[in-house]
Design a protein around this motif. Structure first.
Motif, PDB file in Angstrom:
ATOM      1  N   PHE A 138      10.672  -3.631  -4.401  1.00  0.00           N
ATOM      2  CA  PHE A 138       9.725  -4.512  -5.080  1.00  0.00           C
ATOM      3  C   PHE A 138       9.853  -4.310  -6.584  1.00  0.00           C
ATOM      4  N   ILE A 139       9.719  -5.405  -7.323  1.00  0.00           N
ATOM      5  CA  ILE A 139       9.619  -5.321  -8.777  1.00  0.00           C
ATOM      6  C   ILE A 139       8.195  -4.835  -9.083  1.00  0.00           C
ATOM      7  N   CYS A 140       8.075  -3.830  -9.938  1.00  0.00           N
ATOM      8  CA  CYS A 140       6.764  -3.264 -10.255  1.00  0.00           C
ATOM      9  C   CYS A 140       6.627  -3.039 -11.757  1.00  0.00           C
ATOM     10  N   LYS A 141       5.386  -2.837 -12.176  1.00  0.00           N
ATOM     11  CA  LYS A 141       5.146  -2.400 -13.552  1.00  0.00           C
ATOM     12  C   LYS A 141       4.028  -1.368 -13.536  1.00  0.00           C
ATOM     13  N   ILE A 142       4.074  -0.475 -14.501  1.00  0.00           N
ATOM     14  CA  ILE A 142       3.053   0.571 -14.606  1.00  0.00           C
ATOM     15  C   ILE A 142       1.784  -0.058 -15.178  1.00  0.00           C
ATOM     16  N   ILE A 143       0.648   0.218 -14.525  1.00  0.00           N
ATOM     17  CA  ILE A 143      -0.625  -0.291 -15.041  1.00  0.00           C
ATOM     18  C   ILE A 143      -1.551   0.827 -15.508  1.00  0.00           C
ATOM     19  N   ALA A 144      -1.256   2.071 -15.127  1.00  0.00           N
ATOM     20  CA  ALA A 144      -2.074   3.197 -15.596  1.00  0.00           C
ATOM     21  C   ALA A 144      -1.322   4.502 -15.407  1.00  0.00           C
ATOM     22  N   GLY A 145      -1.582   5.422 -16.327  1.00  0.00           N
ATOM     23  CA  GLY A 145      -1.023   6.763 -16.227  1.00  0.00           C
ATOM     24  C   GLY A 145       0.289   6.906 -16.974  1.00  0.00           C
ATOM     25  N   SER A 146       0.768   8.140 -17.014  1.00  0.00           N
ATOM     26  CA  SER A 146       2.085   8.413 -17.584  1.00  0.00           C
ATOM     27  C   SER A 146       2.853   9.263 -16.579  1.00  0.00           C
ATOM     28  N   GLU A 185       0.838  -1.207   0.000  1.00  0.00           N
ATOM     29  CA  GLU A 185       0.000   0.000   0.000  1.00  0.00           C
ATOM     30  C   GLU A 185       0.869   1.252   0.000  1.00  0.00           C
ATOM     31  N   CYS A 186       1.919   1.244   0.793  1.00  0.00           N
ATOM     32  CA  CYS A 186       2.851   2.366   0.857  1.00  0.00           C
ATOM     33  C   CYS A 186       3.441   2.643  -0.522  1.00  0.00           C
ATOM     34  N   LEU A 187       3.924   1.604  -1.163  1.00  0.00           N
ATOM     35  CA  LEU A 187       4.589   1.788  -2.448  1.00  0.00           C
ATOM     36  C   LEU A 187       3.626   2.336  -3.495  1.00  0.00           C
ATOM     37  N   LYS A 188       2.428   1.778  -3.552  1.00  0.00           N
ATOM     38  CA  LYS A 188       1.431   2.280  -4.513  1.00  0.00           C
ATOM     39  C   LYS A 188       1.116   3.748  -4.256  1.00  0.00           C
ATOM     40  N   ARG A 189       0.941   4.118  -2.989  1.00  0.00           N
ATOM     41  CA  ARG A 189       0.619   5.503  -2.632  1.00  0.00           C
ATOM     42  C   ARG A 189       1.768   6.433  -2.994  1.00  0.00           C
ATOM     43  N   GLU A 190       2.976   6.064  -2.607  1.00  0.00           N
ATOM     44  CA  GLU A 190       4.134   6.911  -2.867  1.00  0.00           C
ATOM     45  C   GLU A 190       4.378   7.121  -4.359  1.00  0.00           C
ATOM     46  N   ILE A 191       4.251   6.061  -5.146  1.00  0.00           N
ATOM     47  CA  ILE A 191       4.483   6.175  -6.588  1.00  0.00           C
ATOM     48  C   ILE A 191       3.403   7.053  -7.222  1.00  0.00           C
ATOM     49  N   GLN A 192       2.167   6.914  -6.762  1.00  0.00           N
ATOM     50  CA  GLN A 192       1.080   7.773  -7.261  1.00  0.00           C
ATOM     51  C   GLN A 192       1.367   9.242  -6.904  1.00  0.00           C
ATOM     52  N   GLU A 193       1.789   9.489  -5.657  1.00  0.00           N
ATOM     53  CA  GLU A 193       2.066  10.861  -5.215  1.00  0.00           C
ATOM     54  C   GLU A 193       3.268  11.479  -5.936  1.00  0.00           C
ATOM     55  N   GLU A 194       4.340  10.703  -6.111  1.00  0.00           N
ATOM     56  CA  GLU A 194       5.579  11.238  -6.685  1.00  0.00           C
ATOM     57  C   GLU A 194       5.588  11.284  -8.205  1.00  0.00           C
ATOM     58  N   GLY A 227       2.617  10.154 -10.310  1.00  0.00           N
ATOM     59  CA  GLY A 227       1.309  10.219 -10.954  1.00  0.00           C
ATOM     60  C   GLY A 227       0.920   8.977 -11.730  1.00  0.00           C
ATOM     61  N   ILE A 228       1.503   7.839 -11.384  1.00  0.00           N
ATOM     62  CA  ILE A 228       1.180   6.588 -12.080  1.00  0.00           C
ATOM     63  C   ILE A 228       0.703   5.541 -11.084  1.00  0.00           C
ATOM     64  N   LEU A 229      -0.022   4.551 -11.605  1.00  0.00           N
ATOM     65  CA  LEU A 229      -0.427   3.398 -10.804  1.00  0.00           C
ATOM     66  C   LEU A 229       0.481   2.240 -11.170  1.00  0.00           C
ATOM     67  N   VAL A 230       0.944   1.523 -10.141  1.00  0.00           N
ATOM     68  CA  VAL A 230       1.807   0.375 -10.389  1.00  0.00           C
ATOM     69  C   VAL A 230       1.199  -0.890  -9.800  1.00  0.00           C
ATOM     70  N   ALA A 231       1.530  -1.994 -10.448  1.00  0.00           N
ATOM     71  CA  ALA A 231       1.245  -3.308  -9.888  1.00  0.00           C
ATOM     72  C   ALA A 231       2.516  -3.713  -9.155  1.00  0.00           C
ATOM     73  N   VAL A 232       2.372  -4.085  -7.887  1.00  0.00           N
ATOM     74  CA  VAL A 232       3.517  -4.459  -7.065  1.00  0.00           C
ATOM     75  C   VAL A 232       3.720  -5.965  -7.158  1.00  0.00           C
ATOM     76  N   GLY A 233       4.909  -6.349  -7.553  1.00  0.00           N
ATOM     77  CA  GLY A 233       5.230  -7.762  -7.711  1.00  0.00           C
ATOM     78  C   GLY A 233       6.163  -8.264  -6.631  1.00  0.00           C
ATOM     79  N   GLU A 234       7.155  -9.015  -7.062  1.00  0.00           N
ATOM     80  CA  GLU A 234       8.074  -9.707  -6.151  1.00  0.00           C
ATOM     81  C   GLU A 234       8.885  -8.742  -5.280  1.00  0.00           C
ATOM     82  N   GLN A 235       8.986  -9.095  -4.001  1.00  0.00           N
ATOM     83  CA  GLN A 235       9.840  -8.342  -3.082  1.00  0.00           C
ATOM     84  C   GLN A 235      11.258  -8.899  -3.188  1.00  0.00           C
ATOM     85  N   LEU A 236      12.230  -8.013  -3.312  1.00  0.00           N
ATOM     86  CA  LEU A 236      13.634  -8.419  -3.360  1.00  0.00           C
ATOM     87  C   LEU A 236      14.275  -8.195  -1.993  1.00  0.00           C
TER      88      LEU A 236
END
Length: 134
Positions: A83-91, A46-55, A57-66
């Motif tokens: 975490f390995i992530c990929k963009i699922i929405a936004g630019s 949840e933290c990672l999704k929120r931070e990436i959206q705030e910093e 402006g994109i939505l990410v899918a959070v995958g494997e934790q390293l």
């Protein structure tokens, strides 16, 4: 000790997103994997999704934790959790950082990384080498 998540965002071509801290941020102009501090009651994902959206402006899918890394700066300590992530929405729209770049994994060591991110980047390179089908 502060818990901080970071996203190793990989695009469809296997390029990795790196962001450069602005002059106004602590550790100005250093490169990092974007992310931020875990708030009370918040899961790491949840933290990672929120931070990436705030910093960015994109939505990410959070995958494997390293592998995480604990780093002691002179005035604070952090546990950096990637975490390995990929963009699922936004630019990408930079809201805090100076700039960003999409790099091949083998080009990541050329950047001037924030100290805590160096072991994260090194571990990602090992992960990438092991998991890259090429």
């Amino acid at each position: 000790m502060m818990e901080v998540t970071c996203a190793i965002i990989i695009d469809e071509n296997g390029l990795v997103l790196a962001t450069q801290r602005s002059e106004q941020m602590k550790m100005p102009l250093k490169w990092e994997f974007p992310g931020g501090k875990v708030e009370a009651g918040e899961s790491l994902e949840e933290c990672l999704k929120r931070e990436i959206q705030e910093e960015l402006g994109i939505l990410v899918a959070v995958g494997e934790q390293l592998l995480d890394h604990t780093h002691h700066y002179p005035d604070f300590s952090i546990r950096l959790i990637p975490f390995i992530c990929k963009i699922i929405a936004g630019s990408i729209e930079l809201k805090e950082h100076l700039k960003y770049g999409w790099l091949r994994a083998e080009d990541l060591p050329e950047l001037d990384w924030a100290e805590a991110d160096v072991p994260i980047m090194t571990n990602y390179l090992k992960y990438h080498k092991k998991n890259d089908p090429k």
